[in-house]
Structure formats: structure tokens, C-alpha cells
Design an enzyme around this catalytic site. Structure first.
Site, PDB file in Angstrom:
ATOM      1  N   HIS A  46      -0.960  -0.584 -10.579  1.00  0.00           N
ATOM      2  CA  HIS A  46      -1.730   0.238  -9.643  1.00  0.00           C
ATOM      3  C   HIS A  46      -1.300  -0.014  -8.198  1.00  0.00           C
ATOM      4  CE1 HIS A  46      -5.025   2.168  -7.494  1.00  0.00           C
ATOM      5  NE2 HIS A  46      -5.063   1.069  -6.766  1.00  0.00           N
TER       6      HIS A  46
ATOM      7  N   ASP B  82       9.013  -4.555   2.966  1.00  0.00           N
ATOM      8  CA  ASP B  82       8.893  -5.213   1.668  1.00  0.00           C
ATOM      9  C   ASP B  82       7.809  -6.269   1.796  1.00  0.00           C
ATOM     10  OD1 ASP B  82      10.126  -8.271   1.186  1.00  0.00           O
ATOM     11  OD2 ASP B  82      10.699  -7.342   3.075  1.00  0.00           O
TER      12      ASP B  82
ATOM     13  N   CYS C 137      -1.521   6.690 -10.911  1.00  0.00           N
ATOM     14  CA  CYS C 137      -0.773   5.567 -11.495  1.00  0.00           C
ATOM     15  C   CYS C 137      -1.051   5.458 -12.993  1.00  0.00           C
ATOM     16  CB  CYS C 137      -1.124   4.259 -10.789  1.00  0.00           C
ATOM     17  SG  CYS C 137      -2.647   3.469 -11.344  1.00  0.00           S
TER      18      CYS C 137
ATOM     19  N   CYS D 127      -6.273   8.849  -8.646  1.00  0.00           N
ATOM     20  CA  CYS D 127      -5.007   8.106  -8.563  1.00  0.00           C
ATOM     21  C   CYS D 127      -4.103   8.493  -9.731  1.00  0.00           C
ATOM     22  CB  CYS D 127      -5.277   6.602  -8.578  1.00  0.00           C
ATOM     23  SG  CYS D 127      -3.785   5.579  -8.619  1.00  0.00           S
TER      24      CYS D 127
ATOM     25  N   CYS E  85      -4.605   3.873 -13.775  1.00  0.00           N
ATOM     26  CA  CYS E  85      -5.787   4.714 -13.535  1.00  0.00           C
ATOM     27  C   CYS E  85      -5.844   5.905 -14.486  1.00  0.00           C
ATOM     28  CB  CYS E  85      -5.808   5.190 -12.087  1.00  0.00           C
ATOM     29  SG  CYS E  85      -6.250   3.886 -10.905  1.00  0.00           S
TER      30      CYS E  85
ATOM     31  N   ASP F   7      17.805 -10.336  -0.461  1.00  0.00           N
ATOM     32  CA  ASP F   7      17.484 -11.232   0.645  1.00  0.00           C
ATOM     33  C   ASP F   7      18.529 -12.338   0.647  1.00  0.00           C
ATOM     34  OD1 ASP F   7      16.357 -13.078   2.385  1.00  0.00           O
ATOM     35  OD2 ASP F   7      14.325 -12.729   1.691  1.00  0.00           O
TER      36      ASP F   7
END
Length: 378
Positions: A340, A271, A311, A309, A314, A89
Site C-alpha cells: 500500500h 528515495d 493498490c 485506493c 486495498c 547508492d
């Protein structure tokens, strides 16, 4: 270079080719403001949550540790260990949002550092120089971020200044990329569309900057408090004037529902700090809606945040344990929740791409967009 693979309505499925690797679009960029994801995640953790692009901030890294330090360490890739595409940015938003004392002139902006109060000047050339030192894949142009609401006259004057600054950014980047010791001589430049919530200013500005034939185009100055329907309306006004053959980026957006609706309106790149920020306050996103993990109902709940899930969180931890961590003030709670949420966002993008590949995005949107924004208590 952006490659459009297919489209469904205004929604686009593509790929962006860069010197640091290709990434699939639509894509969510994971925000590592100062070179790290807030919530104690590193560049290596980003691999585990299927991140494609890491976003860092020019202003924050210029203030601390200093862009020259990052350059000495091999740029963002050498400094953080991330080996994929990066976007920086320009620092414009932080200059206008964090600096209590600032003075805008045609040359640029003089302001005080939010860290130690030191006087700093940043203009188009300085922003490009800092981003060149960071060695990012994609650099954002330095623009003026106008506070909403703004008068029509000020918004119009700001758009004109942003265009003038953009031309200076393009010229300075070309100079920097030609130097023999530049870290990334293939650095790309994205321009930013401004104009507040005035459709005619947005369209006029988009037409102007499209003529500069940049590597990509962003819509800035939205998701700053205006209602979502207003944001969607502005995107719909601007999108027809964004070059079809260039990647499109909606800055600072947003919720999972915002992202689905943004894709439906022709956006390729997103984003937002929301997934990590909300996670650090025990709020997580799931396909069934939004959950607050400190709720009493999860005190003895053995299930993961979301069943099925993939991730890392999880796979190993229960709602009861994560609730306990937050209630005990343990930092691990925030880290697990951030993992997560980022995995969820990246998986959401993967499922959107799959729906576009299979020509069923409209069905996907109808099934999930509204549900993603609901509060979930079970």
C-alpha cells in the site's frame, strides 16, 4: 539525459532518458537495498505498485552476495528480474553509518563489515568498479558523509575531499565504460553536493561540482535529524546553482509532505526507506494523513486502508484483517502494508506530475502538503 518539459515556479516536470528506459519526473525511487524491498516484495511486485526506478545499495551487495556474483548473474537486471532503470547508492552513507571502526584517508576508507567484521577498503575507484559490476543505470559518486552536527572547518575539508573523490569517480567510470566486457557501457554518474547545514559551503561545493558536467546532481547529507525547515532552507540555497538542464536528486527524502515541498523547491528525484520501514510497523500513508493500523478502532473495520485506493492491498483486504495480521505476528501484514505505502508514494508522484502538467501544482500543494503529515484516526 534529462528533458525539462515545463515548470511552475521552481517545480519542474520532466523526463529522464536512459539505456534501460525512460522515466517521468518528479519521481520516487523504490528502495531495494539488497536487491529486494524489505517486506517481502520482489521486482515483479514493484510493477504492480507502478514503480519507475529501483534503487539498490553498493555496500550491501558488495558485502553479500558479492558484486562479482551479481555480475555473473547478469547484473542487477538479470539477478533481480527488474527490467527498468536502476540506481545504485555509492555505499558512502553505509560506510560512515554502519561501520563502527573506520579510517578515512585520501585514498578512501578502511572499515569493518557489519556482517562478519571482515576488513574492507573502499574508495572512489572501488565504488565505481562495484557499481559497474552491478550494471546499474545510474551510479552515485563515492562521497564522505559527515555526521551532523559537524564543525565548519571539518565540513569544509570534507567538501574538498568529496570533490577530489568525485573527479576520480568520473575518471574511473570513463575507463570502465570503455572496456569491451562492461555490463552497462552507458552507465551514468551523479555527483553529490555536501556541506552539512552551512549554506555558503553548500553553494561553493555545488558550483565546483557543476563544472564537471555530470549526468545528474544530488543533494546529500540532509534528512539526518535536522528540522524540516532547515532542510528546506538548504535546498533553497543550493537550487539556483544546480544546472537547469540536469536532473536533481534529494537523497533519503522522505515523508509525503517532504516530497511535495521538495518538488516545490525544484527537486526531480527522491528515495527513502520510510514507506517500507513504517509499513512493516503498521504505519501507512493516505491522502487524509498517517494511520496506525494496530489501533483498536480498526478491529472490526471492514473498509480498505483507504477507500478509492487502487493498490493491490486495498483491492482485496480490510483494515480489520490487516490489523489482525500485525497483532498475530503474521508476515503477510507487513507485506500488505508495504504494498500500500509504495503504491501510495508512486501514485502521489503521478498526481504531482498531473498537477504540473495542468498548471495547478501550487493549488495541489496548498490542498495536500499539510494534510499529508497529519495523524489520521478514523
Amino acid at each position: 539525459m534529462y528533458q525539462l518539459i515545463k515548470s511552475e515556479g521552481a517545480a519542474r516536470r520532466g523526463m529522464f532518458h536512459t539505456v534501460h528506459g525512460d522515466f517521468q519526473t518528479p519521481c520516487f525511487m523504490n528502495v531495494a537495498t539488497a536487491g529486494a524491498i524489505k517486506g517481502a516484495l520482489s521486482a515483479y511486485d514493484l510493477k504492480a505498485v507502478n514503480c519507475q526506478v529501483m534503487l539498490c545499495n553498493t555496500y550491501h551487495l558488495h558485502v553479500r552476495p558479492g558484486d562479482q556474483v551479481v555480475r555473473t548473474m547478469g547484473g542487477l537486471h538479470g539477478f533481480t528480474g527488474w527490467d527498468g532503470p536502476t540506481l545504485t547508492d555509492s555505499g558512502g552513507f553505509q560506510v560512515f553509518s554502519l561501520a563502527k571502526l573506520r579510517k578515512i584517508k585520501e585514498e578512501g576508507v578502511t572499515f569493518r563489515s557489519h556482517v562478519d567484521g571482515a576488513k574492507i577498503f573502499m574508495g572512489p575507484e572501488e565504488s565505481m568498479q562495484i557499481q559497474s559490476n552491478l550494471g546499474s543505470t545510474i551510479a552515485m559518486a563515492f562521497d564522505e558523509c559527515v555526521e551532523n552536527p559537524a564543525t565548519y572547518l571539518y565540513a569544509a575539508q570534507s567538501c574538498a575531499r568529496t570533490t577530489r573523490w568525485l573527479k576520480r569517480c568520473k575518471e574511473e567510470m570513463a575507463r570502465l565504460n570503455s572496456l569491451p566486457d562492461t555490463l552497462n557501457p552507458n552507465q551514468l554518474l551523479f555527483g553529490i553536493n555536501q556541506g552539512c547545514t552551512f549554506p555558503d559551503l553548500r553553494i561553493k561545493h555545488m558550483k565546483e561540482i557543476a563544472e564537471l558536467d555530470l549526468d545528474g546532481y544530488a543533494i546529500g547529507g540532509l534528512a539526518v535529524g535536522e528540522p524540516a525547515p532547515v532542510m528546506y532552507d538548504i535546498i533553497e540555497h543550493v537550487e539556483p546553482y544546480m544546472p537547469q538542464e540536469k536532473i536533481r536528486y534529494l537523497m533519503g527524502v522522505g515523508t509525503p509532505q517532504n516530497i511535495v515541498e521538495g518538488v516545490a523547491r525544484g527537486i526531480d528525484l527522491f528515495d527513502c526507506v520510510m514507506p517500507s520501514r513504517n509499513a512493516r510497523h503498521a504505519t501507512v500513508f493516505t491522502w487524509g494523513g498517517i494511520m496506525h493500523l494496530t489501533n483498536r478502532s480498526f478491529e472490526t473495520d471492514p473498509r480498505p486502508i483507504e477507500e478509492g485506493c487502487g493498490c493491490p492491498t486495498c483491492q482485496h483486504f480490510s483494515r480489520a484483517y490487516i490489523r489482525h495480521l500485525f497483532k498475530s505476528g503474521e508476515q503477510l501484514g507487513g507485506r500488505l502494508a508495504v504494498q500500500h505505502n509504495l503504491w501510495f508514494y508512486n501514485n502521489l508522484m503521478s498526481e504531482i506530475r498531473k498537477a504540473l502538467d495542468e498548471g495547478r501544482f501550487a493549488q495541489f500543494r496548498a490542498e495536500h502538503s499539510e494534510q499529508l503529515g497529519k495523524l489520521r484516526r478514523e
